[in-house]
Motif scaffolding. Structure first.
Motif, short mmCIF file in Angstrom:
data_model
loop_
_atom_site.label_atom_id
_atom_site.label_comp_id
_atom_site.label_asym_id
_atom_site.label_seq_id
_atom_site.Cartn_x
_atom_site.Cartn_y
_atom_site.Cartn_z
N GLU A 127 83.07 -2.98 -22.64
CA GLU A 127 83.90 -4.01 -21.76
C GLU A 127 85.12 -3.76 -21.35
OE1 GLU A 127 84.59 -8.85 -22.20
OE2 GLU A 127 84.06 -7.65 -23.84
N ARG B 210 82.10 -4.03 -26.96
CA ARG B 210 83.53 -4.33 -26.82
C ARG B 210 84.25 -3.18 -25.98
NH1 ARG B 210 86.90 -7.74 -24.69
NH2 ARG B 210 89.02 -7.88 -25.85
N GLN C 287 87.13 -2.88 -17.77
CA GLN C 287 88.32 -3.55 -17.35
C GLN C 287 89.46 -2.70 -17.20
OE1 GLN C 287 88.75 -6.44 -20.28
NE2 GLN C 287 86.65 -7.80 -19.58
#
Length: 282
Positions: free
Chosen positions: A254, A251, A258
């Motif tokens: 990720e 996570r 982003q």
């Protein structure tokens, strides 16, 4: 009518039934348990404080713990009322604490989603389905001071003498009274010279004398086996932590991809000022 029982007149009974029942209020987090110069301390404040206490405090009786925590909060409120607000240092600390708590909430929500029985089983299968096991040995030895003694014992064993009896009679090691039995052990648990001798033996075979830092050994390999994969329940917590950490890292990776993260390269704003507390003191 049974003796001793009477009925209320119907009018009185009707009036009684019409009376409203007293409302029962259940305490919640906003229930006020103390006021200090008008500032409220709630049941939620007490519960949250208790939840953050170290384990040794959690063992106290609930009535003792409640009174202790409430008294601490009252004292803190009294002392805190002497200040107009947080100074710069504590304002920054509070912001860091808020950031940490928000991150913990995200981790907790993620953990509740990913750490399931199915995920733990899958992690177990991935780690142990092809588990080949490690060699373990069950051996006995006779420890003596000189090579001559060891050679003599080896000759007696070759002639059919009982290993355990010789160990009880001659071994200087702590296992001697037990017939020289060392129990089960794996690689890396014995000194290198001893391990090398054990690994080279077949089941039931006795070694030539082996010298280690402890003296001279005559070693017998009683049995050999492969370790088995642990039961799922024995490694459940470890696997759950692995699943959790993998999910958290995934996570973070990720979100990092982003996000727009800038780290300005500023002169004099790095490790050289890390311990300069005067920068955050008023």
């Amino acid at each position: 009518m049974p003796k001793g029982l009477t009925f209320l007149p119907s009018l009185a009974l009707t009036a009684m039934m019409a009376l409203p029942l007293a409302a029962e209020t259940q305490p919640d987090a906003s229930t006020v348990v103390a006021r200090v110069n008008g500032d409220e301390i709630t049941l939620g404040h007490v519960i949250a404080t208790v939840a953050a206490l170290p384990p040794q405090y959690q063992q106290a009786e609930d009535d003792v713990l409640f009174d202790f925590v409430l008294e601490q909060l009252i004292q803190q409120q009294l002392l805190g009322q002497q200040q107009d607000g947080l100074n710069k240092l504590n304002t920054l600390r509070l912001k860091n604490e808020e950031r940490s708590l928000l991150a913990v909430q995200t981790v907790t929500a993620l953990t509740d989603t990913v750490v399931t029985d199915e995920a733990i089983q899958a992690a177990y299968d991935a780690q142990y389905n092809d588990f080949a096991g490690e060699d373990e040995f069950e051996a006995s030895h006779i420890l003596v001071e000189t090579e001559e003694q060891a050679n003599d014992l080896k000759a007696q064993l070759d002639d059919g003498a009982d290993f355990a009896e010789l160990a009880r009679a001659h071994s200087t090691g702590p296992s001697g009274p037990n017939g020289g039995a060392l129990g089960w052990f794996g690689k890396g648990q014995m000194v290198p010279e001893f391990e090398t001798a054990v690994v080279a033996l077949e089941k039931g075979q006795v070694s030539d004398p082996v010298q280690t830092q402890f003296g001279w050994h005559v070693v017998k390999l009683n049995d050999k086996r492969k370790t088995e994969a642990p039961a799922l329940d024995a490694v459940r917590e470890e696997l759950a932590q692995t699943v959790q950490q993998d999910a958290i890292q995934a996570r973070i990776d990720e979100l990092t991809q982003q996000a727009q993260i800038d780290r300005p390269a500023l002169e004099g704003a790095g490790p050289e000022v890390l311990r300069q507390l005067d920068l955050i003191q008023e």
